[in-house]
Scaffold this motif. Structure first.
Motif, PDB file in Angstrom:
ATOM      1  N   ASP A 335      17.053 -35.718  35.729  1.00 44.17           N
ATOM      2  CA  ASP A 335      17.393 -34.818  37.058  1.00 44.17           C
ATOM      3  C   ASP A 335      17.660 -33.339  36.373  1.00 44.17           C
ATOM      4  N   ILE A 336      17.440 -32.421  37.327  1.00 39.89           N
ATOM      5  CA  ILE A 336      17.892 -30.809  36.599  1.00 39.89           C
ATOM      6  C   ILE A 336      19.348 -31.010  36.734  1.00 39.89           C
ATOM      7  N   LYS A 346      22.196 -23.270  37.659  1.00 36.55           N
ATOM      8  CA  LYS A 346      21.453 -24.124  38.168  1.00 36.55           C
ATOM      9  C   LYS A 346      20.596 -23.610  39.511  1.00 36.55           C
ATOM     10  N   HIS A 347      21.593 -22.852  40.287  1.00 35.97           N
ATOM     11  CA  HIS A 347      21.237 -22.165  41.715  1.00 35.97           C
ATOM     12  C   HIS A 347      19.939 -21.249  41.431  1.00 35.97           C
ATOM     13  N   GLU A 350      16.628 -23.452  40.205  1.00 34.65           N
ATOM     14  CA  GLU A 350      16.039 -24.036  41.366  1.00 34.65           C
ATOM     15  C   GLU A 350      15.469 -22.859  42.414  1.00 34.65           C
ATOM     16  N   SER A 351      15.939 -21.838  42.398  1.00 33.15           N
ATOM     17  CA  SER A 351      15.249 -20.976  43.360  1.00 33.15           C
ATOM     18  C   SER A 351      13.846 -20.697  42.759  1.00 33.15           C
ATOM     19  N   ILE A 353      11.876 -22.440  40.838  1.00 31.85           N
ATOM     20  CA  ILE A 353      10.955 -23.620  40.979  1.00 31.85           C
ATOM     21  C   ILE A 353      10.598 -23.843  42.702  1.00 31.85           C
ATOM     22  N   ALA A 354      11.455 -23.161  43.296  1.00 28.88           N
ATOM     23  CA  ALA A 354      10.997 -23.274  44.765  1.00 28.88           C
ATOM     24  C   ALA A 354      10.088 -22.297  45.306  1.00 28.88           C
ATOM     25  N   ALA A 377      11.681 -30.108  35.406  1.00 30.62           N
ATOM     26  CA  ALA A 377      11.456 -29.269  36.780  1.00 30.62           C
ATOM     27  C   ALA A 377      10.257 -29.751  37.322  1.00 30.62           C
ATOM     28  N   ALA A 380      10.914 -32.650  39.511  1.00 33.20           N
ATOM     29  CA  ALA A 380      11.717 -32.372  40.861  1.00 33.20           C
ATOM     30  C   ALA A 380      10.412 -31.961  41.972  1.00 33.20           C
TER      31      ALA A 380
END
Length: 607
Positions: A335-336, A346-347, A350-351, A353-354, A377, A380
């Motif tokens: 997990d990331i 992390k924020h 994750e932004s 790969i979103a 990644a 997820a």
């Protein structure tokens, strides 16, 4: 230091009972009286559980095993329990013996096997560790019962050496006995079946030395067992790589653990060829071809899960060297949250790969954890409504939710051509193992601009250097600025060993050498350093964590890229927006007590 025990010397005549052990643990403040009473009352149930787990009705659990079966939390040590090692250590101190945590990589297989027979070692639960050889050379022996004076007397008569008993966990001793005697017997069987085999084994020296017998066959049962043992041994010791190396008069087996190589075995030279042949057979390589490098892979079952092993052979002066790289799904695809990000890092990641489309790059040298980051990644992002396709050279690990393509240059399937074809496969997310040439770079950029999320790697030292690298690959700056979501450089740092890490302080010279300010943390700064113990094999480190340099492509950064700004300008702008360099990220881990000063200097460069 423990004292040698001669027959005339006697310790106090306590029997090694549960009552005695519970009293020791209470006095050592590892148990309170109510816990000791509860364990004593439930002794029978605990023994029944142990026998059920082992499946051996004739086994007699020791007091140490009974106490450890209750998994009592250790006072003041969150998440840790009173296991066999802790109990044995307390018992050793109370009985006047030394304590020894057995390191399987440092067992003297020949000494243990020649000191006593396997049945004797199993019956009395002992394992010879070091020394021996006569009255002037004491023999250190790991035992599970500190008061077995008859055993010490028998060993003295048997070896003619003073005996230094040290207390070890019974499970460690029995595992060592199984490894030593089982593997030793396998090697002896393989050698004895083919004792005519010469020492010149397919190396350059055969030009002047003639072989006097046939080679070992890869299908020999002892050889099969030996290779199986080596792989299991590597798994048990958390190895990432197995190196099998031909030397002039031996075959050396080394394991890479936490990024550092450790010698595990020195095998007889006659076994190098058959061991290599067995590995080549199960990895579908040509066993007759010994002049050219070859690559293959093995899939093995480990405790109910499949583990990929990538095999590489290389002809060297004394024979073929084999390196087996282990890819465990539990460590490669995580997990990331387990990658080691700080919350702000992390924020940002994750932004990225979103986003529905764009280019994400991960940079760093070989072995810096780039593949783990990319796989995590993709894990997820993967799902029944998403088409994830990867192009890899080679495929690190087969993962069912992804559509993975292996690059094959011999038939014209390189990164660029594979990427062209993948775009006709209706992909949502594309992972390109590495951008190496202008055509791959151009196709990756075009894919990111036409509605695909593209993840890839580059071999650059830092994050902002990726921009210059892509410009060298003829990517127009205005296209790069339109497609780039961000670049992340990373390194792997060894973590301080939790068993032996101690608070330390940095000298002014060391602080200056860091070249980065020590951050002010809410909980205060906690510098630590591992003293070295058996758990970490004297290194002071156990496990690894990643540090990251996050280069976020904000509108200001995009504008600078489009205007062909230099790397220095890009770095300054990113730092003004909060980017930490690799050294600063590593110093933050140092201040948290996660890693040590020497490791920060070793793995990160100043900017």
């Amino acid at each position: 230091m423990a004292t040698a025990v001669a027959p005339a010397e006697r310790r106090r005549a306590n029997e090694f009972t549960l009552a005695w052990l519970l009293d020791v643990l209470v006095k050592a403040q590892l148990l309170v009286k109510s816990q000791a009473q509860d364990i004593a009352a439930k002794e029978a149930q605990a023994k029944a559980r142990i026998l059920k787990q082992l499946g051996d009705p004739n086994y007699v659990p020791s007091p140490v095993e009974v106490v450890a079966a209750f998994q009592v939390p250790l006072p003041g040590r969150q998440g840790e329990v009173l296991d066999q090692d802790r109990v044995s250590e307390a018992a050793a101190q109370a009985s006047g013996l030394g304590y020894r945590k057995i390191d399987p990589l440092k067992l003297d297989m020949n000494l243990a096997a020649r000191t006593v027979s396997r049945p004797f070692a199993q019956k009395h639960c002992i394992l010879a560790l070091e020394g021996g050889g006569g009255p002037a050379s004491p023999l250190t022996v790991a035992v599970a019962n500190p008061f077995d004076h008859e055993l010490f007397d028998n060993l003295f008569r048997l070896t003619s050496s003073p005996i230094i008993p040290v207390l070890s966990a019974r499970s460690d001793i029995l595992k060592g006995v199984a490894d030593v005697y089982g593997f030793k017997r396998t090697l002896q069987a393989a050698v004895s079946e083919h004792s005519e085999t010469g020492a010149g084994i397919g190396n350059f020296e055969q030009l002047v030395q003639l072989s006097t017998g046939r080679e070992l066959d890869a299908s020999d049962r002892p050889v099969i067992q030996a290779v199986d043992h080596l792989m299991r041994y590597a798994f048990d010791n958390r190895a990432s790589d197995i190196h099998i190396e031909a030397k002039r008069e031996k075959c050396t087996v080394r394991l890479r653990i936490d990024g550092v190589l450790h010698t595990a075995y020195q095998l007889p030279p006659q076994l190098h060829l058959p061991v290599v042949a067995r590995i080549k057979t199960i990895s579908r390589l040509d066993i007759s071809e010994k002049r050219k490098p070859q690559d293959g892979r093995i899939k093995v079952d480990r405790e109910g899960r499949e583990v990929e092993i990538r095999v590489s052979t290389l002809p060297t002066a004394f024979g073929e060297k084999v390196v087996m790289r282990i890819f465990d799904p539990e460590t490669l695809v995580v997990d990331i949250a387990q990658l080691g990000f700080d919350p702000d890092e992390k924020h940002v990641f994750e932004s990225w790969i979103a986003e529905p489309h764009g280019l994400i790059l991960v940079t760093g040298p070989t072995g810096s954890g780039k593949t783990t980051t990319l796989y995590s990644a993709l894990k997820a992002l993967a799902g029944p409504d998403v088409n994830v396709t990867t192009i890899e050279d080679p495929i690190e690990m087969v993962w069912e939710p992804f559509n993975q393509v292996q690059v094959q240059p011999k038939i014209g399937l390189d990164f660029a051509s594979a990427l062209r074809h993948i775009l006709r496969q209706d992909p949502d997310i594309i992972m390109v193992g590495e951008i190496r040439d202008p055509e791959t770079a151009e196709n990756a950029i075009q894919s990111a601009l036409t509605g695909h999320l593209v993840l890839s790697t580059l071999h650059t030292n830092d994050s902002t250097g990726a921009v210059g690298r892509l410009e060298d690959l003829q990517v127009p700056p205005f296209l790069l600025s339109s497609s780039l979501l961000g670049v992340m450089a990373q390194r792997l740092l060894r973590k301080n060993c939790g068993a032996c890490a101690q608070p330390t302080a940095l000298t002014p010279e060391q602080v200056a050498a860091l070249g980065a300010p020590v951050p002010l943390l809410p909980g205060g700064v906690q510098f630590k350093k591992g003293a070295g113990c058996v758990k970490c094999r004297g290194t002071g480190y156990y496990g690894r964590t990643a540090v990251f340099e996050i280069f976020n492509a904000t509108p200001e950064i995009r504008d600078l890229i489009a205007r062909k700004s230099s790397v220095d300008v890009l770095t300054a702008a990113a730092r003004s927006q909060g980017m930490r360099t690799l050294r600063e990220a590593a110093v933050r881990k140092l201040a948290l007590g996660v890693t040590a000063f020497d490791e920060v200097l070793r793995m990160t460069s100043t900017h």
